[in-house]
Design a protein around this motif. Sequence first.
Motif, PDB file in Angstrom:
ATOM      1  N   MET A  91     -12.879 -45.278 -25.670  1.00 31.32           N
ATOM      2  CA  MET A  91     -13.705 -45.711 -26.806  1.00 31.32           C
ATOM      3  C   MET A  91     -13.045 -45.343 -28.135  1.00 31.32           C
ATOM      4  SD  MET A  91     -17.549 -45.058 -25.361  1.00 31.32           S
ATOM      5  CE  MET A  91     -18.440 -46.219 -26.401  1.00 31.32           C
ATOM      6  N   ALA A  92     -12.468 -44.145 -28.216  1.00 26.84           N
ATOM      7  CA  ALA A  92     -11.806 -43.725 -29.455  1.00 26.84           C
ATOM      8  C   ALA A  92     -10.588 -44.592 -29.754  1.00 26.84           C
ATOM      9  CB  ALA A  92     -11.411 -42.257 -29.363  1.00 26.84           C
ATOM     10  N   THR A  93      -9.812 -44.903 -28.724  1.00 26.42           N
ATOM     11  CA  THR A  93      -8.633 -45.754 -28.914  1.00 26.42           C
ATOM     12  C   THR A  93      -9.050 -47.151 -29.352  1.00 26.42           C
ATOM     13  OG1 THR A  93      -7.427 -44.503 -27.236  1.00 26.42           O
ATOM     14  CG2 THR A  93      -6.563 -46.683 -27.803  1.00 26.42           C
ATOM     15  N   PHE A  94     -10.079 -47.689 -28.706  1.00 28.75           N
ATOM     16  CA  PHE A  94     -10.553 -49.022 -29.075  1.00 28.75           C
ATOM     17  C   PHE A  94     -11.052 -49.038 -30.519  1.00 28.75           C
ATOM     18  CE2 PHE A  94     -13.779 -52.336 -29.429  1.00 28.75           C
ATOM     19  CZ  PHE A  94     -13.048 -53.441 -29.006  1.00 28.75           C
ATOM     20  N   GLU A  95     -11.837 -48.029 -30.895  1.00 24.23           N
ATOM     21  CA  GLU A  95     -12.368 -47.975 -32.262  1.00 24.23           C
ATOM     22  C   GLU A  95     -11.250 -47.836 -33.292  1.00 24.23           C
ATOM     23  OE1 GLU A  95     -15.269 -44.836 -32.100  1.00 24.23           O
ATOM     24  OE2 GLU A  95     -16.646 -46.060 -30.909  1.00 24.23           O
ATOM     25  N   ALA A  96     -10.170 -47.134 -32.926  1.00 26.00           N
ATOM     26  CA  ALA A  96      -9.038 -47.005 -33.841  1.00 26.00           C
ATOM     27  C   ALA A  96      -8.287 -48.329 -33.974  1.00 26.00           C
ATOM     28  CB  ALA A  96      -8.091 -45.911 -33.355  1.00 26.00           C
ATOM     29  N   ASP A  97      -8.190 -49.067 -32.871  1.00 24.94           N
ATOM     30  CA  ASP A  97      -7.470 -50.344 -32.888  1.00 24.94           C
ATOM     31  C   ASP A  97      -8.294 -51.487 -33.466  1.00 24.94           C
ATOM     32  OD1 ASP A  97      -5.344 -49.043 -31.729  1.00 24.94           O
ATOM     33  OD2 ASP A  97      -5.662 -49.875 -29.724  1.00 24.94           O
ATOM     34  N   PHE A  98      -9.628 -51.397 -33.357  1.00 26.44           N
ATOM     35  CA  PHE A  98     -10.533 -52.450 -33.831  1.00 26.44           C
ATOM     36  C   PHE A  98     -11.588 -51.837 -34.756  1.00 26.44           C
ATOM     37  CE2 PHE A  98      -8.839 -53.878 -29.818  1.00 26.44           C
ATOM     38  CZ  PHE A  98      -8.527 -55.201 -30.045  1.00 26.44           C
ATOM     39  N   PRO A  99     -11.181 -51.372 -35.934  1.00 24.66           N
ATOM     40  CA  PRO A  99     -12.154 -50.717 -36.827  1.00 24.66           C
ATOM     41  C   PRO A  99     -13.167 -51.715 -37.391  1.00 24.66           C
ATOM     42  CG  PRO A  99     -10.054 -50.969 -37.932  1.00 24.66           C
ATOM     43  CD  PRO A  99      -9.861 -51.445 -36.517  1.00 24.66           C
ATOM     44  N   VAL A 100     -14.415 -51.269 -37.464  1.00 22.95           N
ATOM     45  CA  VAL A 100     -15.477 -52.046 -38.096  1.00 22.95           C
ATOM     46  C   VAL A 100     -16.216 -51.131 -39.054  1.00 22.95           C
ATOM     47  CG1 VAL A 100     -15.755 -53.691 -36.205  1.00 22.95           C
ATOM     48  CG2 VAL A 100     -17.074 -51.598 -36.193  1.00 22.95           C
ATOM     49  N   SER A 101     -16.837 -51.715 -40.067  1.00 25.28           N
ATOM     50  CA  SER A 101     -17.507 -50.902 -41.082  1.00 25.28           C
ATOM     51  C   SER A 101     -18.770 -50.234 -40.557  1.00 25.28           C
ATOM     52  CB  SER A 101     -17.826 -51.751 -42.305  1.00 25.28           C
ATOM     53  OG  SER A 101     -18.685 -52.811 -41.938  1.00 25.28           O
ATOM     54  N   ASP A 102     -19.488 -50.900 -39.671  1.00 28.30           N
ATOM     55  CA  ASP A 102     -20.727 -50.339 -39.137  1.00 28.30           C
ATOM     56  C   ASP A 102     -20.744 -50.529 -37.615  1.00 28.30           C
ATOM     57  OD1 ASP A 102     -23.245 -49.227 -38.957  1.00 28.30           O
ATOM     58  OD2 ASP A 102     -24.284 -51.090 -39.456  1.00 28.30           O
ATOM     59  N   PRO A 103     -20.098 -49.625 -36.885  1.00 28.76           N
ATOM     60  CA  PRO A 103     -20.022 -49.818 -35.437  1.00 28.76           C
ATOM     61  C   PRO A 103     -21.385 -49.668 -34.768  1.00 28.76           C
ATOM     62  CG  PRO A 103     -19.151 -47.673 -36.033  1.00 28.76           C
ATOM     63  CD  PRO A 103     -19.478 -48.388 -37.320  1.00 28.76           C
ATOM     64  N   ALA A 104     -21.735 -50.634 -33.955  1.00 28.76           N
ATOM     65  CA  ALA A 104     -22.976 -50.555 -33.187  1.00 28.76           C
ATOM     66  C   ALA A 104     -22.722 -49.649 -31.991  1.00 28.76           C
ATOM     67  CB  ALA A 104     -23.405 -51.940 -32.726  1.00 28.76           C
ATOM     68  N   PRO A 105     -23.654 -48.767 -31.696  1.00 23.63           N
ATOM     69  CA  PRO A 105     -23.436 -47.833 -30.594  1.00 23.63           C
ATOM     70  C   PRO A 105     -23.499 -48.530 -29.233  1.00 23.63           C
ATOM     71  CG  PRO A 105     -25.661 -47.607 -31.435  1.00 23.63           C
ATOM     72  CD  PRO A 105     -24.950 -48.587 -32.332  1.00 23.63           C
ATOM     73  N   ILE A 106     -22.628 -48.109 -28.347  1.00 18.80           N
ATOM     74  CA  ILE A 106     -22.650 -48.553 -26.960  1.00 18.80           C
ATOM     75  C   ILE A 106     -23.190 -47.394 -26.149  1.00 18.80           C
ATOM     76  CG2 ILE A 106     -21.242 -49.241 -24.980  1.00 18.80           C
ATOM     77  CD1 ILE A 106     -19.266 -50.480 -26.991  1.00 18.80           C
ATOM     78  N   ARG A 107     -24.252 -47.650 -25.390  1.00 21.24           N
ATOM     79  CA  ARG A 107     -24.841 -46.590 -24.561  1.00 21.24           C
ATOM     80  C   ARG A 107     -24.047 -46.479 -23.270  1.00 21.24           C
ATOM     81  NH1 ARG A 107     -28.291 -45.590 -20.616  1.00 21.24           N
ATOM     82  NH2 ARG A 107     -28.935 -47.731 -20.293  1.00 21.24           N
ATOM     83  N   VAL A 108     -23.727 -45.247 -22.893  1.00 27.56           N
ATOM     84  CA  VAL A 108     -22.918 -44.985 -21.704  1.00 27.56           C
ATOM     85  C   VAL A 108     -23.702 -44.060 -20.765  1.00 27.56           C
ATOM     86  CG1 VAL A 108     -20.722 -44.061 -20.870  1.00 27.56           C
ATOM     87  CG2 VAL A 108     -20.832 -45.121 -23.134  1.00 27.56           C
ATOM     88  N   THR A 109     -23.764 -44.435 -19.478  1.00 27.23           N
ATOM     89  CA  THR A 109     -24.380 -43.575 -18.460  1.00 27.23           C
ATOM     90  C   THR A 109     -23.419 -43.434 -17.291  1.00 27.23           C
ATOM     91  OG1 THR A 109     -25.503 -45.472 -17.473  1.00 27.23           O
ATOM     92  CG2 THR A 109     -26.775 -44.160 -19.035  1.00 27.23           C
TER      93      THR A 109
END
Length: 138
Positions: A91-109
């Motif tokens: 998730m951190a790598t993806f967020e670094a590669d695809f930055p957005v101004s207001d990231p919507a949370p993805i729920r993980v279980t």
Amino acid sequence: MSRLDGQSDDPRRLRVLIDRARELAAGHDVVTVAVGFVAPEQHLLFPEFVDFMESELRVEDSVFRMTRERAVLFLADTSHEQAATIVERLMATFEADFPVSDPAPIRVTYCELRPEDSDLSAKKLLPALFATAEAEPN
């Protein structure tokens, strides 16, 4: 064969993935962790996130796309703690590669599939991963 945007996997494939996890658990005493991902409706980058996950996985791991907003990741020979570390890194790598101004949370279980879970089925796994998502407000 290319995947159409938003296309989900065949439900029979989910059974195959669960059976594979059971066989690994029973035959090799290996724990598989199923990871459920739920994105808010119309999450624009979630399909790309799932594609990214698939590209970063080991050969023995796999992803099942349920809907445009839900996916299940199967991580073989992994503990809950290791799975959490892997998912956080992805998730951190993806967020670094695809930055957005207001990231919507993805729920993980997470749900560990152990050798003693010989009766595991989609009917048991999916509620364990997604039942709380049904109860949460959008």
